[in-house]
Design a protein around this motif. Structure first.
Motif, short mmCIF file in Angstrom:
data_model
loop_
_atom_site.label_atom_id
_atom_site.label_comp_id
_atom_site.label_asym_id
_atom_site.label_seq_id
_atom_site.Cartn_x
_atom_site.Cartn_y
_atom_site.Cartn_z
N LEU A 68 0.83 -1.44 0.08
CA LEU A 68 0.13 0.14 0.16
C LEU A 68 0.58 1.38 0.30
O LEU A 68 0.71 2.26 -0.79
N ALA A 69 2.00 1.47 0.79
CA ALA A 69 2.45 2.72 1.31
C ALA A 69 3.21 2.90 0.08
O ALA A 69 2.90 3.81 -0.72
N GLY A 70 4.00 1.42 -1.14
CA GLY A 70 4.87 1.65 -2.29
C GLY A 70 3.32 2.49 -3.50
O GLY A 70 4.26 3.03 -4.29
N ASP A 71 2.68 1.87 -3.59
CA ASP A 71 1.51 2.12 -4.61
C ASP A 71 1.31 3.94 -4.51
O ASP A 71 1.05 4.59 -4.90
N TYR A 72 0.71 3.91 -2.32
CA TYR A 72 0.06 5.46 -2.72
C TYR A 72 1.18 5.96 -2.62
O TYR A 72 1.19 7.63 -3.32
N GLY A 73 2.69 6.08 -2.25
CA GLY A 73 4.04 6.77 -2.55
C GLY A 73 4.13 7.19 -3.90
O GLY A 73 4.74 8.40 -4.17
N ARG A 74 3.60 6.37 -5.15
CA ARG A 74 4.05 6.42 -6.46
C ARG A 74 3.30 7.17 -7.42
O ARG A 74 2.91 8.25 -7.49
N LEU A 75 2.01 6.91 -6.32
CA LEU A 75 0.82 8.08 -7.04
C LEU A 75 0.98 9.50 -6.68
O LEU A 75 0.97 10.67 -6.91
N ALA A 76 1.16 9.29 -5.30
CA ALA A 76 1.49 10.85 -4.35
C ALA A 76 2.96 11.44 -5.32
O ALA A 76 2.50 12.93 -5.70
N LEU A 77 3.91 10.71 -5.88
CA LEU A 77 4.48 11.51 -6.94
C LEU A 77 4.44 11.98 -7.76
O LEU A 77 4.34 13.24 -8.30
N ALA A 78 3.32 10.85 -8.54
CA ALA A 78 3.03 11.64 -9.99
C ALA A 78 1.94 12.24 -9.70
O ALA A 78 1.94 13.54 -10.93
N LEU A 79 1.24 12.35 -9.04
CA LEU A 79 0.33 13.98 -8.90
C LEU A 79 1.33 15.38 -7.76
O LEU A 79 0.49 16.19 -7.62
N GLU A 80 2.70 15.35 -7.51
CA GLU A 80 3.18 15.97 -7.85
C GLU A 80 2.91 16.56 -6.19
O GLU A 80 3.66 17.64 -5.48
N GLN A 81 2.78 15.18 -5.00
CA GLN A 81 2.27 15.57 -4.16
C GLN A 81 4.13 14.91 -2.85
O GLN A 81 3.74 13.99 -2.70
N VAL A 82 4.42 15.87 -3.57
CA VAL A 82 6.61 15.24 -3.15
C VAL A 82 6.47 14.47 -1.42
O VAL A 82 6.99 13.63 -1.13
N GLN A 83 5.60 15.53 -0.36
CA GLN A 83 6.19 15.71 0.68
C GLN A 83 5.35 14.07 0.80
O GLN A 83 6.44 12.80 1.84
N PRO A 84 4.39 13.82 1.01
CA PRO A 84 3.50 12.62 1.50
C PRO A 84 4.54 11.52 0.00
O PRO A 84 4.94 10.15 1.03
N ALA A 85 5.16 11.63 -0.56
CA ALA A 85 5.12 10.56 -1.79
C ALA A 85 6.87 9.90 -1.29
O ALA A 85 7.04 8.82 -0.65
N TYR A 86 7.71 11.22 -0.54
CA TYR A 86 8.79 10.90 0.06
C TYR A 86 8.73 10.29 1.32
O TYR A 86 9.03 8.86 1.56
N ARG A 87 8.00 10.11 1.78
CA ARG A 87 7.85 9.52 3.18
C ARG A 87 7.02 8.39 2.93
O ARG A 87 6.94 7.30 3.80
N LEU A 88 6.34 8.13 2.15
CA LEU A 88 5.25 6.78 1.81
C LEU A 88 6.52 5.99 1.37
O LEU A 88 6.58 4.95 1.45
N LEU A 89 7.23 6.65 -0.33
CA LEU A 89 8.65 5.38 -0.26
C LEU A 89 9.24 5.44 0.33
O LEU A 89 10.27 4.10 0.55
#
Length: 107
Positions: A68-89
């Motif tokens: 979940l963290a990986g999928d969620y993080g990659r999607l957040a990154l694709a949507l340019e939500q860098v901070q949440p993406a970094y934390r999740l990944l």
């Protein structure tokens, strides 16, 4: 009909699979397997914001799930939500490096 198997091949199959997982999700929103499948299908349909909302909801109940963290993080990154993406990944990578298995999916 039974549970869709494999990746949908056509737009029609994708729409049917998304409807199936959406119905399952509305009945069982805490089931990680259902949430992941629904969010992945929404993402494939181009409904990235809806997919993000499903991932966000699932993370409340399954925050320690590496998949979940990986999928969620990659999607957040694709949507340019860098901070949440970094934390999740980083969380997904950390649990992988420590050898912590992802929570078993209900089957």
């Amino acid at each position: 009909p039974g549970e869709p198997t494999g990746a949908p091949q056509t737009q029609s199959e994708l729409e049917k699979a998304t409807q199936y997982w959406g119905k399952q999700y509305s009945e069982n929103p805490h089931d990680i397997k259902i949430a992941l499948n629904f969010a992945r299908n929404l993402r494939a349909m181009g409904e990235k914001q809806r997919a993000l909302a499903v991932f966000q909801q699932a993370s409340i109940f399954h925050g320690d799930n590496r998949e979940l963290a990986g999928d969620y993080g990659r999607l957040a990154l694709a949507l340019e939500q860098v901070q949440p993406a970094y934390r999740l990944l980083a969380a997904a990578d950390h649990s992988l490096r420590r050898g912590i298995p992802a929570r078993a999916l209900p089957g």
